[in-house]
Design an enzyme around this catalytic site. Structure first.
Site, short mmCIF file in Angstrom:
data_model
loop_
_atom_site.label_atom_id
_atom_site.label_comp_id
_atom_site.label_asym_id
_atom_site.label_seq_id
_atom_site.Cartn_x
_atom_site.Cartn_y
_atom_site.Cartn_z
CE LYS A 226 22.42 57.34 21.56
NZ LYS A 226 22.85 56.88 22.87
CG LEU B 169 30.87 52.44 20.46
CD1 LEU B 169 30.60 51.03 19.95
CD2 LEU B 169 30.47 53.46 19.39
CG ASP B 170 26.30 57.08 23.63
OD1 ASP B 170 27.31 57.63 24.10
OD2 ASP B 170 25.52 57.63 22.84
CE LYS B 171 23.83 50.59 31.17
NZ LYS B 171 23.28 50.98 32.47
#
Ligand code: URA
Length: 238
Positions: A190, A102-104
């Site tokens: 995104k 998962l992205d930061k």
């Protein structure tokens, strides 16, 4: 496996401490005291005791974390805190790793395990494991977007995504949506919204395959999966 490794893995101290423990004569395999750290033991068939208490051995650990923003989905990072840093020492001993990334700045359901086979099964593009995300979007999400996502959209690098199931929860200047995708391309959610001219401002994964996020977990908290939950993941069914 070696007795010192087994004891260290099960939380009986560092290898050095375990060596000391063995020296004291308080470790037995079946009825035999063992003092040599190199002694081989089969934890599936042999009973190991420390001070007379049975050591329950297990190889795998399965954790569900509600990942907070600001931490990295990796085992190590020279700059930022990782999801592994958030684990108790006794869980880190199993050397688990996050199942995918998962992205930061993404929150929500992250599985962490040392079961490479299950991890592979969940991440393999061939298995099409659905992942459900909840997001806030800058811009009005429309039925056209729903249709576009159902067809698949073209990302900035020309890649056509597989169909995604987009559900509008609230449409407006900022919208709220749920999106189910079966792939895991870099920044996929995104970039799918970028493809229709919109921006994700908040992203949270709420389900992985058949497994929903345990909403009682605060951000940064985690718990072990139940046996039933692990079985669900293996079968890929709800
Ligand atoms: N898609 C993204 O863009 N980010 C994530 O962290 C997960 C899916």
């Amino acid at each position: 496996m070696r007795i010192d490794k087994l004891l260290a893995n099960m939380g009986h101290g560092t290898r050095k401490e375990v060596k000391q423990l063995l020296k004291t004569g308080n470790v037995r395999i079946e009825d035999t005291v063992v003092k040599d750290p190199k002694t081989q033991v089969n934890p599936d068939t042999q009973v190991v005791t420390v001070h007379g208490e049975v050591v329950e051995y297990r190889e795998f650990i399965y954790l569900m974390m509600n990942k907070p923003q600001g931490v990295i989905s990796a085992t190590e990072d020279h700059q930022d805190e990782t999801v592994i840093d958030l684990l108790e020492q006794e869980d880190q001993l199993f050397e688990p790793f996050p199942v995918g990334r998962l992205d930061k700045d993404t929150e929500g359901l992250l599985l962490i395990t040392n079961d490479g086979q299950l991890s592979h099964q969940l991440l393999s593009p061939k298995k099409h494991v659905p992942k459900t995300y909840f997001a806030h979007i800058r811009g009005e999400v429309t039925d056209e977007d729903v249709k576009a996502f159902a067809q698949g959209v073209e990302l900035d690098d020309g890649y056509m995504t597989k169909p995604g199931k987009l559900t509008i929860i609230k449409a407006g200047e900022t919208s709220q949506i749920e999106l189910i995708i079966t792939e895991g391309k870099f920044h996929q959610v995104k970039r799918m919204f970028e493809a229709v001219g919109k921006k994700v401002t908040y992203l949270k994964r709420i389900k992985m395959g058949p497994l929903p996020l345990d909403e009682t977990l605060e951000l940064g908290e985690y718990r072990e999966l139940t046996e039933e939950e692990v079985e669900l993941l293996r079968l890929g069914r709800e």
